[in-house]
Scaffold this motif. Structure first.
Motif, short mmCIF file in Angstrom:
data_model
loop_
_atom_site.label_atom_id
_atom_site.label_comp_id
_atom_site.label_asym_id
_atom_site.label_seq_id
_atom_site.Cartn_x
_atom_site.Cartn_y
_atom_site.Cartn_z
N ALA A 1 1.98 1.70 -3.32
CA ALA A 1 0.78 2.49 -3.61
C ALA A 1 0.59 1.77 -5.10
CB ALA A 1 0.79 3.77 -3.63
N VAL A 2 -0.76 1.12 -5.27
CA VAL A 2 -1.10 0.49 -6.42
C VAL A 2 -2.40 1.48 -7.12
CG1 VAL A 2 -1.72 -1.50 -7.75
CG2 VAL A 2 -0.10 -1.51 -5.69
N PRO A 3 -2.34 1.88 -8.15
CA PRO A 3 -3.65 2.57 -8.67
C PRO A 3 -4.35 1.66 -9.36
CG PRO A 3 -1.67 2.86 -10.25
CD PRO A 3 -1.22 2.07 -9.07
N GLU A 4 -5.59 2.03 -9.29
CA GLU A 4 -6.77 1.12 -9.65
C GLU A 4 -7.90 2.26 -10.37
OE1 GLU A 4 -9.62 -0.95 -10.84
OE2 GLU A 4 -10.62 -0.13 -9.29
N PRO A 5 -7.77 2.33 -11.85
CA PRO A 5 -8.10 3.38 -12.47
C PRO A 5 -9.84 3.26 -12.67
CG PRO A 5 -6.43 2.63 -13.69
CD PRO A 5 -6.49 1.68 -12.37
N ARG A 6 -10.41 1.88 -12.51
CA ARG A 6 -11.66 1.88 -12.61
C ARG A 6 -12.64 2.58 -11.64
NH1 ARG A 6 -11.83 -4.60 -13.27
NH2 ARG A 6 -10.52 -4.33 -11.38
N THR A 7 -11.94 2.77 -10.29
CA THR A 7 -12.62 3.44 -9.34
C THR A 7 -12.19 4.67 -9.02
OG1 THR A 7 -11.41 1.89 -7.87
CG2 THR A 7 -13.69 1.03 -8.43
N SER A 8 -10.96 5.13 -9.67
CA SER A 8 -10.18 6.36 -9.16
C SER A 8 -9.75 6.03 -7.55
CB SER A 8 -11.12 7.34 -9.25
OG SER A 8 -11.56 7.70 -10.63
N SER A 9 -9.22 4.80 -7.42
CA SER A 9 -8.98 4.59 -6.25
C SER A 9 -7.36 4.27 -6.14
CB SER A 9 -9.50 3.29 -5.44
OG SER A 9 -10.90 3.87 -5.44
N VAL B 1 3.32 -4.93 11.64
CA VAL B 1 1.90 -4.40 11.28
C VAL B 1 1.94 -4.34 9.87
CG1 VAL B 1 0.11 -3.09 11.55
CG2 VAL B 1 1.39 -3.54 13.53
N LEU B 2 1.05 -5.14 9.30
CA LEU B 2 0.59 -5.16 7.91
C LEU B 2 -0.55 -4.62 7.56
CD1 LEU B 2 1.38 -5.74 4.59
CD2 LEU B 2 0.64 -7.92 5.19
N THR B 3 -0.82 -3.53 6.95
CA THR B 3 -2.38 -3.15 6.47
C THR B 3 -2.56 -2.70 5.00
OG1 THR B 3 -1.53 -0.80 6.91
CG2 THR B 3 -2.56 -1.81 8.74
N ILE B 4 -3.51 -3.04 4.43
CA ILE B 4 -3.95 -2.86 2.97
C ILE B 4 -5.10 -1.93 3.06
CG2 ILE B 4 -4.35 -3.78 0.93
CD1 ILE B 4 -3.47 -6.26 1.85
N SER B 5 -5.05 -0.58 2.20
CA SER B 5 -5.98 0.26 2.41
C SER B 5 -6.52 0.74 1.04
CB SER B 5 -5.48 1.63 3.11
OG SER B 5 -5.29 1.27 4.49
N ALA B 6 -7.77 1.27 0.87
CA ALA B 6 -8.21 1.65 -0.54
C ALA B 6 -8.64 3.21 -0.27
CB ALA B 6 -9.29 0.83 -0.87
N ILE B 7 -7.92 4.10 -0.85
CA ILE B 7 -7.91 5.35 -0.86
C ILE B 7 -8.47 6.04 -2.14
CG2 ILE B 7 -6.80 7.54 -0.03
CD1 ILE B 7 -4.70 5.88 1.35
N SER B 8 -9.57 6.96 -2.05
CA SER B 8 -9.95 7.43 -3.29
C SER B 8 -9.24 8.78 -3.55
CB SER B 8 -11.37 8.16 -3.05
OG SER B 8 -12.17 8.91 -4.19
N SER B 9 -9.03 8.72 -4.79
CA SER B 9 -8.20 9.97 -5.41
C SER B 9 -9.25 10.98 -6.08
CB SER B 9 -7.27 9.47 -6.65
OG SER B 9 -8.08 8.94 -7.83
N LYS B 10 -10.26 11.02 -5.63
CA LYS B 10 -11.13 11.94 -5.86
C LYS B 10 -11.76 12.24 -7.28
CE LYS B 10 -10.33 14.31 -1.27
NZ LYS B 10 -9.72 15.58 -0.72
N GLY B 11 -11.81 11.19 -7.97
CA GLY B 11 -12.13 11.51 -9.32
C GLY B 11 -11.00 11.59 -10.43
N ALA B 12 -9.73 11.83 -9.86
CA ALA B 12 -8.31 12.13 -10.74
C ALA B 12 -8.22 10.51 -11.13
CB ALA B 12 -7.45 12.78 -9.89
N ASN B 13 -7.31 10.68 -12.14
CA ASN B 13 -6.65 9.43 -12.66
C ASN B 13 -5.62 8.98 -11.48
OD1 ASN B 13 -4.85 7.59 -13.91
ND2 ASN B 13 -5.99 8.11 -15.72
N PRO B 14 -5.55 7.97 -11.11
CA PRO B 14 -4.65 7.55 -9.96
C PRO B 14 -3.37 7.27 -10.33
CG PRO B 14 -6.25 5.78 -10.19
CD PRO B 14 -6.82 6.84 -11.23
N VAL B 15 -3.12 6.95 -11.62
CA VAL B 15 -1.82 6.68 -12.14
C VAL B 15 -1.11 8.07 -12.27
CG1 VAL B 15 -0.68 5.65 -14.46
CG2 VAL B 15 -2.68 4.53 -13.40
#
Length: 236
Positions: free
Chosen positions: A170-178, A94-108
């Motif tokens: 896990a791949v950070p996406e800083p533009r949306t803190s995700s 099973v392969l899944t891709i999800s987007a999770i919020s880091s609650k405003g923190a810098n995901p990196v």
């Protein structure tokens, strides 16, 4: 590599837009099926011969249950894979891709802190930084025991259990803190090296820039080339 390029476009104020390619041998499933689609699938299952109908009915019920569970999770992509196994039987994953919020923190910084916190766990337990076209990613993997599908034998107390390999990038996406996670789960633990390669190959196709827009400008798609070929060759 499958021919289509997938897009998971969500509300850009809360979740990132991202594009991806599915590896060879995977079929993306709709976990928000319409009532008409479910009814038609049920009708098709009911029209199969008895032996095939029993097996298809079990798969249909599993799909319906999974779709119901995923509706309450931040999963954007859900795909099933089937490949030849070492014992001649089909190897499922099973392969899944999800987007999770880091609650405003810098995901990196969030993920980098987790790497530091797990520095002594060893290469197969802690987070490992990996270079991706979309930026830095973090790989973790583990073997764990989980509930297995199926009805327990008569007299058995509790559900069936099985062992699975689980890998996550896990791949950070800083533009949306995700944080976008690409996860692979399979009960074919002996094929972990192959599935790790597929997982990393899928993560390398992930992009936060619309590749169709770049192609229209003459620069070519952002997700092409060796990553796709590598994933296609993992199982021949």
């Amino acid at each position: 590599m499958n021919d289509h390029l997938g897009a998971a476009a969500k509300d850009t104020e809360t979740k990132p837009n991202f594009w991806y390619q599915l590896p060879h041998g995977y079929l993306e499933l709709d976990f928000h099926p319409s009532e008409e689609g479910v009814a038609e699938l049920s009708r098709q299952v009911g029209g199969l011969p008895q032996d095939a109908r029993d097996r298809a009915d079990q798969t249909f019920r599993l799909y319906a249950l999974t779709a119901l569970l995923l509706r309450n999770q931040p999963v954007a992509v859900y795909a099933l894979g089937m490949h030849p196994g070492a014992d001649g039987q089909a190897s499922l994953s099973v392969l899944t891709i999800s987007a999770i919020s880091s609650k405003g923190a810098n995901p990196v910084r969030v993920l980098a802190g987790m790497v530091t916190g797990h520095a002594g766990d060893g290469s197969r337990n802690g987070l490992q930084p990996v270079e991706l076209p979309s930026g830095i990613g973090f790989l973790t993997e583990r073997v764990r025991t989980t509930v297995a599908p199926g009805v327990p034998p008569e007299g058995r107390q509790g559900p069936l259990e099985g062992t699975v390999w689980q890998g996550t990038v896990a791949v950070p996406e800083p533009r949306t803190s995700s944080i976008v996670t690409v996860q692979m789960v399979t009960s074919s633990v002996g094929l972990a090296d192959d599935y790790r390669s597929i997982l990393l190959g899928t993560a390398r196709t992930l992009t936060f820039t619309d590749p169709t827009a770049e192609a229209a400008q003459g620069t070519g798609p952002a997700v092409t080339g060796s990553a796709g070929e590598a994933m296609k060759s993992d199982f021949g």
